[in-house]
Design a protein around this motif. Structure first.
Motif, PDB file in Angstrom:
ATOM      1  N   VAL A 157     -11.801 -11.184  -1.241  1.00  0.00           N
ATOM      2  CA  VAL A 157     -12.586 -11.091   0.006  1.00  0.00           C
ATOM      3  C   VAL A 157     -11.643 -11.303   1.188  1.00  0.00           C
ATOM      4  O   VAL A 157     -10.469 -11.640   0.994  1.00  0.00           O
ATOM      5  N   GLN A 187      -5.974  -8.792   0.339  1.00  0.00           N
ATOM      6  CA  GLN A 187      -6.291  -7.356   0.351  1.00  0.00           C
ATOM      7  C   GLN A 187      -5.530  -6.596   1.434  1.00  0.00           C
ATOM      8  O   GLN A 187      -5.172  -5.440   1.240  1.00  0.00           O
ATOM      9  N   ARG A 254     -24.233  -4.040  -3.280  1.00  0.00           N
ATOM     10  CA  ARG A 254     -25.048  -5.171  -3.713  1.00  0.00           C
ATOM     11  C   ARG A 254     -25.858  -5.582  -2.499  1.00  0.00           C
ATOM     12  O   ARG A 254     -25.378  -5.461  -1.362  1.00  0.00           O
ATOM     13  N   VAL A 287     -29.108   2.437  -2.454  1.00  0.00           N
ATOM     14  CA  VAL A 287     -29.245   1.682  -3.701  1.00  0.00           C
ATOM     15  C   VAL A 287     -28.645   0.300  -3.459  1.00  0.00           C
ATOM     16  O   VAL A 287     -27.462   0.183  -3.149  1.00  0.00           O
ATOM     17  N   ALA A 288     -29.463  -0.738  -3.567  1.00  0.00           N
ATOM     18  CA  ALA A 288     -28.977  -2.096  -3.271  1.00  0.00           C
ATOM     19  C   ALA A 288     -29.640  -3.102  -4.196  1.00  0.00           C
ATOM     20  O   ALA A 288     -30.609  -3.767  -3.818  1.00  0.00           O
ATOM     21  N   ILE A 336     -24.541   6.573 -10.649  1.00  0.00           N
ATOM     22  CA  ILE A 336     -24.078   6.412  -9.254  1.00  0.00           C
ATOM     23  C   ILE A 336     -22.933   7.394  -8.983  1.00  0.00           C
ATOM     24  O   ILE A 336     -22.875   8.024  -7.912  1.00  0.00           O
ATOM     25  N   ASP A 353     -15.479  -6.698   4.773  1.00  0.00           N
ATOM     26  CA  ASP A 353     -15.326  -6.508   3.329  1.00  0.00           C
ATOM     27  C   ASP A 353     -13.847  -6.623   2.992  1.00  0.00           C
ATOM     28  O   ASP A 353     -13.005  -6.096   3.732  1.00  0.00           O
ATOM     29  N   MET A 355     -12.064  -5.253   0.523  1.00  0.00           N
ATOM     30  CA  MET A 355     -11.581  -3.877   0.379  1.00  0.00           C
ATOM     31  C   MET A 355     -12.762  -2.927   0.537  1.00  0.00           C
ATOM     32  O   MET A 355     -12.853  -2.179   1.470  1.00  0.00           O
ATOM     33  N   ASN A 356     -13.688  -2.968  -0.391  1.00  0.00           N
ATOM     34  CA  ASN A 356     -14.832  -2.088  -0.614  1.00  0.00           C
ATOM     35  C   ASN A 356     -14.426  -0.926  -1.501  1.00  0.00           C
ATOM     36  O   ASN A 356     -13.862   0.081  -1.055  1.00  0.00           O
ATOM     37  N   LEU A 357     -14.731  -1.091  -2.769  1.00  0.00           N
ATOM     38  CA  LEU A 357     -14.351  -0.072  -3.750  1.00  0.00           C
ATOM     39  C   LEU A 357     -15.325   1.095  -3.775  1.00  0.00           C
ATOM     40  O   LEU A 357     -14.977   2.180  -4.237  1.00  0.00           O
TER      41      LEU A 357
HETATM   42  P1  ADQ Z   1     -17.998  -6.465  -4.048  1.00  0.00           P
HETATM   43  O1  ADQ Z   1     -18.460  -7.215  -2.842  1.00  0.00           O
HETATM   44  O2  ADQ Z   1     -18.881  -6.504  -5.220  1.00  0.00           O
HETATM   45  O3  ADQ Z   1     -16.531  -6.925  -4.502  1.00  0.00           O
HETATM   46  P2  ADQ Z   1     -17.263  -3.533  -3.837  1.00  0.00           P
HETATM   47  O4  ADQ Z   1     -15.792  -3.494  -3.802  1.00  0.00           O
HETATM   48  O5  ADQ Z   1     -17.888  -2.597  -2.858  1.00  0.00           O
HETATM   49  O6  ADQ Z   1     -17.865  -4.934  -3.507  1.00  0.00           O
HETATM   50  O7  ADQ Z   1     -17.861  -3.122  -5.266  1.00  0.00           O
HETATM   51  C1  ADQ Z   1     -17.342  -3.537  -6.457  1.00  0.00           C
HETATM   52  C2  ADQ Z   1     -17.921  -2.673  -7.596  1.00  0.00           C
HETATM   53  O8  ADQ Z   1     -19.333  -2.822  -7.738  1.00  0.00           O
HETATM   54  C3  ADQ Z   1     -17.664  -1.171  -7.407  1.00  0.00           C
HETATM   55  O9  ADQ Z   1     -17.137  -0.659  -8.593  1.00  0.00           O
HETATM   56  C4  ADQ Z   1     -19.037  -0.603  -7.118  1.00  0.00           C
HETATM   57  O10 ADQ Z   1     -19.244   0.719  -7.600  1.00  0.00           O
HETATM   58  C5  ADQ Z   1     -19.956  -1.559  -7.819  1.00  0.00           C
HETATM   59  N1  ADQ Z   1     -21.271  -1.558  -7.124  1.00  0.00           N
HETATM   60  C6  ADQ Z   1     -21.533  -2.011  -5.881  1.00  0.00           C
HETATM   61  N2  ADQ Z   1     -22.826  -1.804  -5.572  1.00  0.00           N
HETATM   62  C7  ADQ Z   1     -23.401  -1.198  -6.635  1.00  0.00           C
HETATM   63  C8  ADQ Z   1     -24.715  -0.712  -6.932  1.00  0.00           C
HETATM   64  N3  ADQ Z   1     -25.704  -0.796  -6.040  1.00  0.00           N
HETATM   65  N4  ADQ Z   1     -24.936  -0.150  -8.140  1.00  0.00           N
HETATM   66  C9  ADQ Z   1     -23.939  -0.032  -9.043  1.00  0.00           C
HETATM   67  N5  ADQ Z   1     -22.681  -0.461  -8.823  1.00  0.00           N
HETATM   68  C10 ADQ Z   1     -22.397  -1.034  -7.643  1.00  0.00           C
HETATM   69  C11 ADQ Z   1     -15.514  -7.850  -4.064  1.00  0.00           C
HETATM   70  C12 ADQ Z   1     -15.164  -7.805  -2.586  1.00  0.00           C
HETATM   71  C13 ADQ Z   1     -14.736  -6.401  -2.170  1.00  0.00           C
HETATM   72  C14 ADQ Z   1     -13.575  -5.931  -3.042  1.00  0.00           C
HETATM   73  C15 ADQ Z   1     -13.899  -6.135  -4.520  1.00  0.00           C
HETATM   74  C16 ADQ Z   1     -12.669  -5.856  -5.395  1.00  0.00           C
HETATM   75  O11 ADQ Z   1     -16.269  -8.245  -1.803  1.00  0.00           O
HETATM   76  O12 ADQ Z   1     -14.340  -6.382  -0.808  1.00  0.00           O
HETATM   77  O13 ADQ Z   1     -13.337  -4.561  -2.797  1.00  0.00           O
HETATM   78  O14 ADQ Z   1     -14.314  -7.463  -4.779  1.00  0.00           O
HETATM   79  O15 ADQ Z   1     -11.577  -6.647  -4.997  1.00  0.00           O
END
Ligand code: ADQ
Length: 470
Positions: A157, A187, A254, A287-288, A336, A353, A355-357
Motif C-alpha cells: 500500500v 511501490q 473490492r 463489480v465490488a 472478470i 492505491d 499500485m492497483n493491479l
Molecule cells: P488490493 O487493494 O486488493 O491490493 P488491487 O491491486 O486492485 O487491489 O487488486 C488485487 C487483485 O484483486 C487483482 O488481481 C484484482 O483483479 C483482484 N480483484 C479486485 N477486485 C476484484 C473483484 N471485484 N472481483 C474479482 N477480483 C478482484 C493491494 C494494494 C494494491 C496493490 C496490491 C498488490 O491495495 O495497491 O496493487 O495489493 O501489491
C-alpha cells in the motif's frame, strides 16, 4: 541457494492456485517454483487463543505453515490496528482512522507471536521476505530472538508523507522497527521518499539507504491469454447481448473506501447530466464484492452506494436501459478477465492505491486490434507507468465525467497509441520481474536503491499522442 521464506498476514490456499487465484500467490509463483520455500502466516481461521505452533503441510517444494488467530487477536491486531488504524493512515485518511491502545498492544503481540512461531522453523541460510503493513514489527521481533538471516519487507500500500504518518499514535515505534529490515521495498519512488524521510527524521539514516521502489506487476501474458479465452464463454456472451450494442464501462474493486466508488458513481451521473448526447450510449457495470463487511465504515459505504446508484438510475433509466449495474457478489476472476476484454472503458479511480493491479489487468486483457480506454486515478501507483491512460483526479466527479466523454468518443488510432504504451509498460514490469529484482536487492546481488531504480523505470510514452484533451 537457501530457502525462500514468505511471510504474509494471509497464507493463500494452495488449492486455489492457477487461473482462479489472484494476488500474492500469483505474483510470487515464479520465485516459489525455482527453489525450496516456506509460506508462513495466518490460516484465516480463529480459535480461543492464537496458536503457538503452526500447522504444517507440504505441496511440491513449498512448506505451508499456518497459525489460527485467537478471537482477541483477530479483533485487536487484524480488525483494530491493521484495518482500523494502519489501513486508513497509510492511505492518507487520518479522519477515518480509529485508535485504541488495546489494538496496538494486540498488533505488537501478534507480530511477536508470529516471530516466535516462525523462528524454530528457520535454517541459517534462509532468506525471509515479509509482506505488508500487518507485519511491520516482525523483523525486529525476529532479531530479538537471535535470527541473523536476511529479512526483507515489501509494502503493498502507499506510505504517506511523514506528517500524515505521525498522526498514528505509534508511528515512531513502527519507523524504528522498520529499520531492522535488510531491504525495504515500496511501490513507487514517492512512497520510498516518504519512508526515507521518516527514517532519517527518526535517526535511522542508514536504514533509509535500504529503501527502494519496486513496482509490482502481473503475469501479463497469462492474463492476456485468460481474457482472450474467456471472451467467448456463456457469461461474457450474455453480458454482451444484454448491452444491445451500447458501450460497456467497467469498474472492478473490492468494496473499500479507498477505491473512490462514491465519486466514481457521481462521475458517471455527471456524464449523463452534462453530456446529454451520451445518455443511453453506455452502461456502467461496477463489480465490488463486500470486503471487511463487519466494520461500520464499510456498512456506511454500502448504504451510500446503494442510494446513489438508485438515484441516478431513477433519474436517467429508460424502459430498456439502466445506466448503472452494481454487483456486490464476488465474480470469478476468469469471468472478470472476459468482461475486461468486452468493455470499451475501465474506470479505475482509487483515491489512493499502492499500485492497483486491476488497471494493469485491464490493459493486458484488451484486444490488440481494438483496445479499450483506461480512465485511471493519478493517485494510483500504476499511474506512473500507465501514461497512456486518461488520468483523472478521483475526488472530482466532473473530471471523471469529462474523461468518460473523451473516452467514449476516442478514435481507434488514439486508443491504439495509448494502449501500446500501456501494454509495453505492463509487460515490462511483470510480477516475475518485480520478484527477481526485489530478491536480488535483498540477497545482496544489487544495491537496494539501484535495483529499485531499475525496477521503477517507466517506459517512455509518445507524449504528443498522449496529451489529454489537448
Ligand atoms: P488490493 O487493494 O486488493 O491490493 P488491487 O491491486 O486492485 O487491489 O487488486 C488485487 C487483485 O484483486 C487483482 O488481481 C484484482 O483483479 C483482484 N480483484 C479486485 N477486485 C476484484 C473483484 N471485484 N472481483 C474479482 N477480483 C478482484 C493491494 C494494494 C494494491 C496493490 C496490491 C498488490 O491495495 O495497491 O496493487 O495489493 O501489491
Amino acid at each position: 541457494m537457501g530457502r525462500l521464506v514468505i511471510v504474509a498476514n494471509r497464507v493463500p490456499d494452495p488449492r486455489e492456485r492457477g487461473a482462479t487465484a489472484g494476488g500474492l500467490a500469483v505474483a510470487l509463483s515464479d520465485a516459489l517454483a525455482k527453489r525450496e520455500s516456506v509460506w508462513f502466516g495466518w490460516s484465516g481461521n480463529t480459535a480461543d487463543h492464537t496458536a503457538t505452533e503452526p500447522q504444517q503441510f507440504r505441496r511440491g517444494r513449498t512448506l505451508y505453515a499456518t497459525l489460527d488467530l485467537g478471537q482477541d487477536d483477530y479483533r485487536h491486531y487484524y480488525q483494530g490496528f491493521s484495518n482500523g488504524a494502519l489501513w486508513p493512515v497509510l492511505h492518507y485518511r487520518l479522519g477515518v482512522a480509529r485508535f485504541e491502545r488495546e489494538d496496538w498492544v494486540g498488533y505488537r503481540r501478534v507480530n511477536g507471536a508470529f516471530a516466535a512461531a516462525l523462528a524454530p522453523l528457520l535454517k541459517p541460510d534462509d532468506t525471509i521476505w515479509i509482506h505488508d503493513f500487518h507485519l511491520f514489527l516482525m523483523a525486529q521481533e525476529l532479531r530479538a530472538l537471535g535470527c541473523r538471516q536476511r529479512i526483507g519487507f515489501f509494502l503493498h500500500v502507499p506510505f504517506p508523507p511523514r506528517q500524515v504518518f505521525l498522526g498514528l499514535p505509534n508511528a515512531a515505534e513502527i519507523v524504528t522497527a522498520v529499520a531492522a529490515y535488510d531491504a525495504i521495498g515500496m511501490q513507487t519512488e514517492d512512497d520510498a521518499e516518504n519512508l526515507r524521510a521518516a527514517l532519517i527524521h527518526a535517526g535511522e539514516a542508514a536504514a533509509a539507504l535500504r529503501v527502494g521502489a519496486f513496482p509490482i506487476g502481473i503475469d501479463a501474458e497469462g492474463f492476456a491469454e485468460l481474457a482472450a479465452r474467456r471472451f467467448h464463454t456463456k457469461e461474457v456472451e450474455q453480458l454482451r447481448a444484454s448491452l444491445a450494442g451500447r458501450a460497456l464501462v467497467l469498474g472492478v474493486d473490492r468494496l473499500d473506501y479507498t477505491k473512490g466508488l462514491p465519486q466514481r458513481i457521481a462521475g458517471f451521473g455527471k456524464l449523463l447530466e452534462r453530456f446529454p448526447r451520451q445518455r443511453g450510449k453506455a452502461t456502467f457495470l461496477q463489480v465490488a464484492p463486500v470486503s471487511r463487511g463487519d466494520v461500520a465504515q464499510y456498512r456506511a459505504l454500502r448504504r451510500e452506494l446503494d442510494e446513489s446508484v438508485g438515484r441516478i438510475n431513477g433519474q436517467y433509466a429508460e424502459p430498456d436501459w439502466a445506466p448503472i449495474r452494481y454487483i456486490t457478489r464476488a465474480v470469478a476472476r476468469p469471468t472478470i478477465a472476459g468482461y475486461m476484454r468486452l468493455s470499451r472503458i475501465a474506470l479505475v479511480t482509487p483515491l489512493r492505491d499502492g499500485m492497483n493491479l486491476v488497471a494493469k489487468e485491464y490493459v493486458a486483457a484488451q484486444d490488440p486490434q481494438d483496445p479499450g480506454v483506461l480512465v485511471l486515478s493519478r493517485f494510483a501507483g500504476a499511474a506512473l507507468e500507465l501514461e497512456g491512460a486518461l488520468q483523472v483526479n478521483p475526488l472530482d466527479p466532473d473530471d471523471i465525467a469529462e474523461a468518460l466523454d473523451t473516452a467514449l468518443a476516442m478514435p481507434k488510432d488514439e486508443r491504439l497509441a495509448r494502449w501500446r504504451q500501456m501494454d509495453e509498460a505492463v509487460r515490462g514490469t511483470t510480477a516475475a520481474i518485480w520478484c527477481a529484482r526485489f530478491l536480488a536487492a535483498l540477497e545482496g546481488r544489487e544495491e537496494v536503491a539501484e535495483a529499485g531504480r531499475a525496477a521503477g523505470q517507466v517506459v517512455p510514452a509518445p507524449r504528443e499522442t498522449l496529451r489529454r484533451r489537448a
